[in-house]
Design an enzyme around this catalytic site. Sequence first.
Site, mmCIF file in Angstrom:
data_model
loop_
_atom_site.group_PDB
_atom_site.id
_atom_site.type_symbol
_atom_site.label_atom_id
_atom_site.label_comp_id
_atom_site.label_asym_id
_atom_site.label_seq_id
_atom_site.Cartn_x
_atom_site.Cartn_y
_atom_site.Cartn_z
ATOM 1 N N GLY A 45 0.941 -1.100 0.161
ATOM 2 C CA GLY A 45 -0.072 0.048 -0.014
ATOM 3 C C GLY A 45 1.058 1.277 -0.243
ATOM 4 N N GLN A 50 2.969 9.992 1.372
ATOM 5 C CA GLN A 50 4.407 8.992 1.454
ATOM 6 C C GLN A 50 5.259 9.393 0.441
ATOM 7 O OE1 GLN A 50 2.138 5.179 2.190
ATOM 8 N NE2 GLN A 50 4.269 5.064 3.324
ATOM 9 N N CYS A 102 5.327 -0.057 7.482
ATOM 10 C CA CYS A 102 5.046 1.195 6.644
ATOM 11 C C CYS A 102 6.574 1.653 5.778
ATOM 12 C CB CYS A 102 4.554 2.171 7.676
ATOM 13 S SG CYS A 102 4.067 3.572 6.652
ATOM 14 N N LEU A 103 6.189 1.648 4.719
ATOM 15 C CA LEU A 103 7.464 2.098 3.838
ATOM 16 C C LEU A 103 7.991 3.507 4.532
ATOM 17 C CD1 LEU A 103 6.308 1.108 0.231
ATOM 18 C CD2 LEU A 103 7.742 -0.049 1.775
ATOM 19 N N HIS A 144 -4.992 1.335 7.187
ATOM 20 C CA HIS A 144 -3.554 1.853 7.511
ATOM 21 C C HIS A 144 -3.378 3.074 6.216
ATOM 22 C CE1 HIS A 144 1.022 1.128 7.776
ATOM 23 N NE2 HIS A 144 0.932 1.829 6.720
ATOM 24 N N GLU A 145 -3.722 2.783 5.064
ATOM 25 C CA GLU A 145 -3.587 3.936 4.031
ATOM 26 C C GLU A 145 -4.626 4.798 4.255
ATOM 27 O OE1 GLU A 145 -1.205 3.627 2.359
ATOM 28 O OE2 GLU A 145 -0.826 1.437 2.848
ATOM 29 N N HIS A 148 -2.997 7.270 6.714
ATOM 30 C CA HIS A 148 -2.069 8.216 6.229
ATOM 31 C C HIS A 148 -2.514 9.356 5.503
ATOM 32 C CE1 HIS A 148 1.895 5.918 6.088
ATOM 33 N NE2 HIS A 148 1.266 5.090 5.572
HETATM 34 NI NI NI Z 1 2.205 3.280 5.731
#
Ligand code: NI
Length: 185
Positions: A45, A50, A102-103, A144-145, A148
Site C-alpha cells: 500500500g 508518502q 510501513c514504507l 492503514h492507508e 496516512h
Molecule cells: Ni504506511
Amino acid sequence: MILPVYLYGSGVLREVAKPITEDYPNIRELIDNMFETMRNADGIGLAAPQIGLSIRLFVIDISPLDTERDFPQLRDCPKQKIFINAEITERYGDTVIYEEGCLSIPKINEKVPRPDKIKIKYLDETFREHEDEFEGYFARVIQHECDHIDGKMFVDHISPLRKQLIKSKLADIVKRKTTCSYKTK
Ligand code: NI
C-alpha cells in the site's frame, strides 16, 4: 518513475490531506508512479503523502502476498485497487491485532489493533463513486492507508510501552540514519 518515499518525521505525513477533483493534473501518471514506487519497495500500500503530496489518494497492490498459504481470505479480493477521496464511514466487527509495517517507517513492525470490518466511500480512478464493505486483512490495509491521508501512522495505535521500546529506532529514522533498500526523502 520511482519516487522517493518520505520517511517518518516528514511534516507532510502529519497533514490531513485534501480531496482532489477530476481535473487534478496528470493523475494517471501519478497513479502509475505510485504503483511503481510501491512495488520497487516491496510494499502493498502507498498513500500520496508518502511521496510528498498532501492529497486523498492511495493505492493498494496485494499481489505480493501468498493468498494460497497465508491469506486465503484474500483469494477473491481485487489485487490492485485505487482509492480517491476515501472516507471510512463505519468500522465494526471484532478488534483484531496483527503486525504492520510501513514504507515510511522502515525496519519497524508492531502489532496494531483494528476493527475487522469497514464501510468506505471513495472514488475510483475514473472518479466514479463507490461505497463498499471490506473485511479481514484487506480492511486492515485500507485502514492503514486511510490513516496516512488523515495524517496518522500505525505507530500512533501502539501501546505507550511499545512506543517507548521503539523510541530510539524512530529517532534514527527522523535523523535519516536508517538504511533503506529504496529511495527515501
Ligand atoms: Ni504506511
